[in-house]
Design an enzyme around this catalytic site. Structure first.
Site, short mmCIF file in Angstrom:
data_model
loop_
_atom_site.label_atom_id
_atom_site.label_comp_id
_atom_site.label_asym_id
_atom_site.label_seq_id
_atom_site.Cartn_x
_atom_site.Cartn_y
_atom_site.Cartn_z
N LYS A 81 1.98 3.74 8.07
CA LYS A 81 3.06 3.22 7.22
C LYS A 81 4.38 3.77 7.76
CE LYS A 81 4.13 3.07 2.20
NZ LYS A 81 3.73 3.62 0.88
N SER A 156 2.94 -0.33 -2.40
CA SER A 156 3.96 -0.46 -1.37
C SER A 156 3.41 -0.40 0.06
CB SER A 156 5.00 0.64 -1.55
OG SER A 156 4.42 1.92 -1.32
N SER A 180 0.11 2.76 -4.62
CA SER A 180 0.51 2.09 -3.37
C SER A 180 -0.53 2.06 -2.26
CB SER A 180 1.78 2.73 -2.83
OG SER A 180 2.87 2.19 -3.50
N1 GLN Z 1 4.50 0.22 -7.65
C1 GLN Z 1 4.82 1.58 -7.97
C2 GLN Z 1 6.31 1.79 -7.80
O1 GLN Z 1 6.97 0.87 -7.49
C3 GLN Z 1 4.04 2.52 -7.11
C4 GLN Z 1 4.54 2.62 -5.73
C5 GLN Z 1 3.87 3.68 -4.93
O2 GLN Z 1 2.76 4.12 -5.23
N2 GLN Z 1 4.57 4.14 -3.90
O3 GLN Z 1 6.82 2.83 -7.97
#
Ligand code: GLN
Length: 498
Positions: A81, A156, A180
Site C-alpha cells: 500500500k 482504504s 481497511s
Molecule cells: N473507512 C474507515 C475510515 O474511513 C476506515 C479506514 C481505515 O481502516 N483506514 O476511516
C-alpha cells in the site's frame, strides 16, 4: 508442475515450484509484471509499478536460493500500500500533498519483507491518507473491483486487495484503522488480516489515527496470510506501541482442527439492512464450522451500536493532529504566491494538497478536540470505547473466536456512495469495533451472491491470539473451495465467477 497460470497460484504453490527448481523468482516476477501490465488499465490497483526493482529483487532472490537459502517469501512477488515509506520510491499516501515525496528510508515491515527475499512489484492505490471505504478518495483515481469493474474494490487498502485478486502479486500489505484491510479483502474475494494493535511495527507507516492503525497482509489463502504475518510481526523499538512479545509460529498453528473450539456468533452483527445473501452465506459458513466439530455459541456485544459514532470522533481527532505536519515545509507539495507570508503558504498548500474527505476529517477532529467540546465529544467517545472493549472481554469468556460478516453488503457501485459520507462510513459498521478494542481479525471469502460478487466471513480473536483466528480460517478453507475462485480477466466480462 501445476497446470494453472503462475498468476493464479497461492504462495504455497509458488514456493513448491521454486523449491523444485521448476520456476525461478525471475520467471515469476516477469509473469506478474506482464499480468499487471494487462490488467492495470481496467483495475488501477497500482500507483507505481516498480519494474526495475522487481527484476533486481528477483535476481537477488534466485542468487540467495542458489546458495541454499530457503524461506516462506523468498522470491514471492508482493505489493505495498502506498502508505509504507519505501526508500528511493515515491510514497504519496494517495494524496497530492505528498506528490514528489521520496522517503529516505524503508518502513519496518518493508525491511522485513526485503530481508525475507520478497520481490516488490509495485505500490498500491488507497483512499487519501487511508480515509475511506472504497479507494474512491484517492487523489489519483479509484481502483476497480476485479470481479466487476463497475464496482468499488473497498477501502482504504483497495489497491492491495485488488492486486491480489487480479493476480498482480501473491501477497500485499495494507493498513487497517477501521476495516481497511478486511473490507477490501471481503469485496475482492481474497483473505486479509488485521493483527493485534502492537503486533506489527508502524515505523515508516504514514499515520492516520495512531491509537487504531495496524499493518497487515492480504493473500489468497489463510495459510499464505500466516506466512506473511510470520515475516512482518515482531517487536521494533522504533515504534513505541510495538509490543515486545514473542511471535508464535503461525504456519505451525494451522493443524486443520477446530474440534472442541467454541465459536461465538454476536447477535448484534446481523444488522437491519444486511443483504439477505450475505447473511445466508455467513450463517452457512458458521454451520460448516459446526460440522467440522466446533461448538457454536450465541454471544452479545451490546455496545456495538455506538461503534461508528465513537470511531468517527476518535479517528478524526487523531487524524487532525497527525496531519498537522503537512505544511508545505518538510514534505511534498508547496504552494505559495510570490508575495505569500508563512500563514498564506500553509493555507494555500493545505487547500491545494488535501482532498475533500481529508478536509472533512480535519474539521471534524479539530472541532471534537476544541475547548468546550472536548468533554462532550472526545472524552465521551473514549468512555464508549472502553465499554466496547469490555464487551469483547466478556464475549471471550464464553468463546475462543468470534465469527461474523465483514460487511452488510457486497461491493457497491463506483460513485454510489461518494455523495453520502454517512452511507460510506456505515460500510465499516462490523469492522471498526475490532480496532477500538485493538483485537486481531481475519477476513476470508465464504460465498458469492447471485451476481457473482464475493462475500466475506470475519473471524475475531482475543489480543495476541492471531493463530486462533488463522487456525479456524485455514480449517474452513481445507473444507471449502471459495478461495479457489478467480475473477474473470478484468476488463473482459462483467461480474460472474469463472
Ligand atoms: N473507512 C474507515 C475510515 O474511513 C476506515 C479506514 C481505515 O481502516 N483506514 O476511516
Amino acid at each position: 508442475m501445476s497446470t494453472k497460470n503462475p498468476t493464479d497460484w497461492t504462495i504455497a504453490e509458488a514456493r513448491k515450484s521454486l523449491e523444485a527448481g521448476e520456476t525461478s523468482a525471475l520467471d515469476l516476477a516477469r509473469a506478474f509484471l506482464d499480468r499487471a501490465a494487462s490488467v492495470e488499465p481496467a483495475v488501477h490497483a497500482l500507483l507505481e509499478r516498480t519494474t526495475d526493482r522487481a527484476l533486481s529483487d528477483a535476481r537477488a532472490a534466485d542468487a540467495r536460493r542458489a546458495k541454499g537459502e530457503r524461506g516462506p517469501l523468498l522470491g514471492i512477488p508482493v505489493v505495498l500500500k502506498d502508505i509504507f515509506a519505501t526508500r528511493g520510491i515515491p510514497t504519496t499516501c494517495g494524496s497530492r500533498i505528498l506528490e514528489g515525496f521520496v522517503p529516505p528510508y524503508d518502513a519496518d515491515a518493508v525491511e522485513r519483507l526485503s530481508r525475507a527475499g520478497a520481490v516488490l512489484v509495485g505500490k498500491s492505490n488507497l483512499d487519501e491518507f487511508a480515509m475511506g471505504s472504497s479507494t474512491e478518495n484517492s487523489a489519483f483515481g479509484p481502483t476497480a473491483n476485479p470481479w466487476d469493474t463497475g464496482r468499488v474494490a473497498g477501502g482504504s487498502s483497495g489497491g492491495s486487495a485488488a492486486a491480489v485478486a487480479a493476480g498482480e502479486c501473491l501477497a500485499s500489505l495494507g493498513t487497517d484503522t477501521g476495516g481497511s484491510i478486511r473490507l477490501p479483502a471481503s469485496y475482492c474475494g481474497v483473505c486479509g488480516m488485521k493483527p493485534t494493535y502492537g503486533r506489527v511495527s508502524r515505523y515508516g507507516v504514514i499515520a492516520y489515527a495512531s491509537s487504531l492503525d495496524q499493518v497487515g497482509p492480504f493473500a489468497r489463502t489463510v495459510a499464505d496470510l500466516a506466512d506473511v504475518l510470520g515475516v512482518i510481526a515482531g517487536h521494533d523499538p522504533r515504534d513505541s506501541t510495538s509490543v515486545p512479545a514473542p511471535v508464535p509460529d503461525y504456519a505451525a498453528a494451522l493443524d486443520g482442527r477446530v474440534a472442541g473450539l467454541r465459536i461465538g456468533v454476536p447477535r448484534e452483527y446481523f444488522v437491519p439492512g444486511m443483504a439477505p445473501e450475505v447473511e445466508a452465506a455467513v450463517r452457512e459458513a458458521i454451520e460448516r464450522l459446526r460440522s467440522l466439530g466446533a461448538t457454536i455459541v450465541e454471544v452479545g456485544l451490546p455496545h456495538t451500536k455506538y461503534a461508528v459514532a465513537t470511531y468517527y470522533l476518535v479517528a478524526p481527532a487523531e487524524a487532525s493532529s497527525n496531519l498537522a505536519r503537512y505544511d508545505g515545509v518538510r514534505f511534498g507539495l508547496r504552494k505559495a504566491a510570490a508575495d505569500a507570508n508563512l500563514l498564506d503558504m500553509y493555507r494555500e498548500t493545505r487547500d491545494a494538497g488535501f482532498g475533500a474527505e481529508v478536509k472533512r476529517r480535519i474539521l471534524l477532529g479539530t472541532y471534537a478536540l476544541s475547548a468546550g467540546y472536548y468533554d462532550a465529544f472526545y472524552l465521551k467517545a473514549q468512555k464508549a470505547r472502553t465499554l466496547i472493549r469490555d464487551d469483547f472481554a466478556k464475549a471471550f469468556a464464553e468463546c475462543d473466536v468470534l465469527a461474523t460478516p465483514v460487511a452488510p453488503t457486497v461491493a457497491f457501485g463506483l460513485g454510489e456512495k461518494t455523495e453520502d459520507p454517512l452511507a460510506m462510513y456505515l460500510s465499516d459498521v462490523l469492522t471498526i469495533s475490532v480496532n477500538l478494542a485493538g483485537l486481531p481479525a481475519l477476513a476470508l471469502p465464504c460465498g458469492f451472491d447471485g451476481a457473482g460478487l464475493p462475500i466475506g466471513l470475519q473471524l475475531i480473536a482475543p489480543a495476541f491470539r492471531e493463530e486462533a483466528a488463522l487456525r479456524v480460517g485455514d480449517a474452513f478453507q481445507r473444507a471449502t473451495d471459495w478461495h479457489e475462485r478467480r475473477p474473470p480477466a478484468p476488463g473482459a466480462a462483467k461480474g460472474g465467477a469463472r
